[in-house]
Enzyme design. Structure first.
Site, PDB file in Angstrom:
ATOM      1  CG  ASP A 105      -0.334  -0.167   2.589  1.00 52.83           C
ATOM      2  OD1 ASP A 105       0.828  -0.435   2.571  1.00 52.83           O
ATOM      3  OD2 ASP A 105      -1.030  -0.091   3.373  1.00 52.83           O
ATOM      4  CG  ASP A 488       1.112   0.833  11.147  1.00 56.60           C
ATOM      5  OD1 ASP A 488      -0.095   1.507  11.874  1.00 56.60           O
ATOM      6  OD2 ASP A 488       1.057   1.101  10.109  1.00 56.60           O
TER       7      ASP A 488
END
Length: 783
Positions: A105, A488
């Protein structure tokens, strides 16, 4: 996982005039984190340029992982972690064994190198002006030509996002041509694992179809060089989901050299979502009997003509609450619901379906993946009889994270993973399968063990893929080589840069993201971190980030929010004070290692605080909004204004480790500035035209001042630079093959190894470089 970085670069946008795409470039250098206010292309029937902009860049040999790295004065490598982001798709070439590609992504695209057993990055040549090309919307291969690969590249479709591009390669990604397109892609938006949106006609290599999010279906008849919208396709604008989702050609509907007549195209919408053309795209019809209220996620046309589809009620990867699996007999038109687990039925929670694969040698063997099955964990299910019966993998699977220990997320047992957006069966070895997650990729070689009710073993298969967005980097004078803070996946201590740390990501507490990180210069074993994703958002370590102890309390202003992405922390040179800047920009000091906090006096607007690296009583607070610098000489308790009317664009302040009061200020387009008197005055470094981030490392042999590392523009060239003489002269140390998109967040040298530099990227992980020396014509790497 979804990450956002908002900053401004020169705006490139396109409009069509007379069938040609005209590009206009803003002359301004704009600010980081602001939104580009460029126009959005609205002409739905215009074509892409007849004479496309072309970029040709070499990428090295596919199976020699180091060959493509040594192309300039430095050798560049990733610090090994293992994935760390959402790998959104995997594509096998249908006719050439061992040829596999992956898309991500925000981390670009990769090709598998069977000899080295690693993924080779294909887009490291992309520079900061084209950083959005690292978001890959879709990837397509030519079934007739194993050398051809195509990427639909672009990260965001919002108002500040830039138009995308089709990247074309005729040598498996070693060189690329770029065709700008007059619309945007959403490689890091909802629905990014749907696909594939881009496909090559298996009978006619020159013909491609491309599904877009907001601009309908497009086609090319010249190998992707130019594009026109398919005027006959009924969906031409934005839908309630994620636009045109996948394109499938029926290879049996044509002969080599002529276009395939039958094409299936999905639309990610809960309304009419599946269309078919039987005249090579000249006209389209809704397929009768399709399910309503759900949107297709993946589709596979099996060798026997059965069309399998997975459905969810949202594009994903989050927010999905319902889904199904269906198959269509394309000859009779009969639909069959083959959903293995019904969402919200029989004790199941709410979830959907995403990944889908069919065995190339057996059209009745298929695998599907759940999406957002949070109550029991996502799973992959397999059927050997066309969906009549199913067996699951997760309950009996063993996931071995030895190559990336962080994947245990601090727990005793590694789970099966989340956001399983794609699953694929090797077309040449049906015992092997891959699946992707929001953090990495897994693979097994004993898929058929499930047929006998035996567990399967899945191993990390992401070697070479590093997709993290980096917030902080420390290279202390003793202890580990590198300490890193990331979005993350929290952070890591690296003693060996080539190995994912055995201890995994940091725990106690287990944060999802670390936004602030610092150590005591005189006592490097004392490390402090702050971040988000945990009820406890601050901790310190006394053993160089091996183990952690949570703060005893938190500043009042940092509580009640989990949006700590802008929190920073500074540690006094001897560790006697911690200063924590909360999300609203207010600053707090603790002098008992986080047991108690009090508001720093003398600071108003949002500030960023750093510690002097020599004097433990001195801290500096930069207020970019006020263009002022404040100084504390009592360990962070009180601050007083030291200088006002700082250079326009003042952004970040860094202190030289070896000298008290020696400060360097980056000011983006206004260059690089230095103060030798604790910020009372600053002088501009004349050679630097644009300064994004600066850091320091060991001095050159015989030198007595730290080596300076810079990401910015010297002269007219953007790059990574080093100065060994206090900024008088600068040497570019990266090259055009190693630009890594946007890298203007953090950089640091190594205090123990002259020449070594580390910098963080937004999607390609942590990169480090060592200078290359030549002796007798042989390329060597410095020790």
């Amino acid at each position: 996982m979804k990450r956002f970085v908002l900053f401004l670069l020169p705006v490139i946008f396109g409009i069509t005039v007379g069938g040609s795409l005209i590009f206009n470039q803003s002359p301004q250098a704009l600010w980081r984190r602001a939104a580009e206010r460029s126009g959005i292309f609205t002409g739905q029937t215009s074509s892409a340029p007849a004479q496309p902009v072309v970029t040709l860049l070499p990428q090295g040999e596919p199976d020699a992982p180091d060959a493509e790295e040594i192309t300039g004065p430095y050798r560049w490598r990733n610090v090994e972690i293992g994935g760390t982001g959402f790998i959104t798709g995997v594509v096998f070439h249908p006719k050439k064994p061992g040829l596999v590609y992956a898309r991500t992504d925000i981390g670009g695209a990769y090709r598998w190198a069977p000899k080295s057993m690693r993924w080779i990055p294909l887009l490291d040549w992309v520079g900061n002006d084209d950083w959005t090309l690292f978001g890959i919307e879709s990837l397509a291969l030519d079934p007739q030509d194993a050398q051809r690969v195509y990427l639909a590249a672009g990260t965001y479709t919002n108002n500040w996002g830039k138009n995308g591009a089709i990247l074309r390669s005729t040598d498996q990604g070693k060189t690329w041509e770029k065709t700008p397109v007059p619309f945007k892609f959403g490689g890091n938006e909802d629905g990014r694992a749907i696909g594939e949106r881009l496909a090559v006609d298996p009978n006619l290599s020159s013909r491609l179809f491309l599904g877009t999010r907001n601009n309908g279906l497009w086609k090319s008849d010249d190998f992707g060089k130019t594009w026109q919208q398919d005027a006959a396709f009924p969906v031409k604008e934005k839908t309630d989901g994620a636009g045109v989702g996948f394109v499938l050609f029926d290879a049996k509907s044509g002969n080599r050299g002529t276009a395939s007549s039958t094409i299936y195209v999905s639309v990610a919408t809960t309304k009419t979502s599946l269309y078919r053309s039987t005249d090579a795209g000249a006209s389209w019809q809704e397929i009768a009997g399709q399910t309503a209220g759900l949107m297709p996620h993946h589709g596979v046309l099996a060798p026997d003509g059965t069309l399998y589809l997975t459905y969810s009620d949202k594009p994903g990867p989050n927010g999905v609450t319902n889904g199904a699996v269906w198959k269509l007999d394309t000859t009779t038109g009969q639909w069959t619901d083959i959903t293995p687990l019904k969402p919200d039925v029989g004790g199941e929670g709410k979830f959907g379906y995403s990944g889908l694969a069919v065995d190339a040698t057996d059209p009745k063997t298929l695998m599907v993946a759940t999406l957002d099955r949070w109550n029991k964990g996502d799973d992959i299910l397999r059927s050997k009889d066309g969906g009549a019966h199913w067996s699951d993998f997760a309950q009996k699977a063993t996931n071995a994270p030895s190559a990336a220990p962080y994947l245990s997320w601090g727990r005793a047992k590694t789970d099966f993973g989340h956001w399983i957006g794609d699953v694929e069966i090797n077309p040449f070895d049906n015992k092997q399968a891959f699946y992707v997650t929001g953090a990495t990729m897994w693979a097994t070689d004993d898929l058929n063990a499930a047929d006998a009710g035996l567990p399967t073993t899945w191993k990390v298969h992401a070697q070479g893929i590093e997709e993290s967005a980096v917030t902080s980097l420390l290279s202390p004078p003793s202890g580990p080589s590198l300490i890193s803070g990331l979005l993350d996946v929290a952070g890591f201590r690296h003693d060996d840069l080539a190995v994912s740390p055995a201890g995994g990501m940091w725990t106690n507490p287990t944060m999802s993201s670390v936004s602030g990180l610092d150590f005591a210069q005189m006592n490097p074993d004392l490390v402090v971190r702050v971040g988000s994703g945990s009820k406890v958002r601050g901790a310190f370590s006394t053993d160089g980030a091996k183990s952690w102890q949570p703060f005893g309390s938190e500043p009042a202003m940092s509580q009640g929010t989990d949006e700590n992405s802008h929190c920073v922390v500074a540690v006094a040179a001897d560790g006697s004070s911690f200063v924590w800047v909360a999300p609203d920009g207010s600053a707090y000091v603790s002098q008992d290692r986080g047991t108690n906090w009090k508001r720093c006096e003398g600071l108003g607007a949002k500030v960023e605080v750093i510690a002097d690296r020599v004097n433990p009583k001195t801290f500096y607070a930069l207020s970019p909004e006020e263009r002022k610098l404040f100084v504390s000489t009592d360990g962070g308790n009180t601050f007083a204004e030291q200088s006002h009317e700082l250079p326009a664009g003042a952004k970040a302040l860094r202190a030289v480790p070896s000298r008290e009061g020696d400060l360097w200020l980056t000011a983006d387009w206004n260059g690089l500035w230095r103060s030798t008197n604790g910020g009372a005055q600053f002088q501009k470094i004349t050679e630097v035209a644009n300064a994004e981030v600066v850091g320091f490392g060991k001095a050159a042999p015989g030198g007595n001042y730290d080596a300076i590392y810079l990401v910015g523009v010297v002269g007219k060239t953007h790059g990574v630079y080093r100065s060994d003489d206090e900024g008088a002269k600068w040497t570019r140390i990266n090259d055009d093959q190693h630009r890594y998109g946007w890298i203007g967040k953090v950089i640091t040298g190594d205090p123990r190894l002259y020449g070594r530099v580390y910098f963080g990227t937004n999607g390609r992980g942590i990169i480090y470089g060592d200078p290359v020396m030549s002796q007798g014509g042989t390329a060597l790497i410095s020790p």
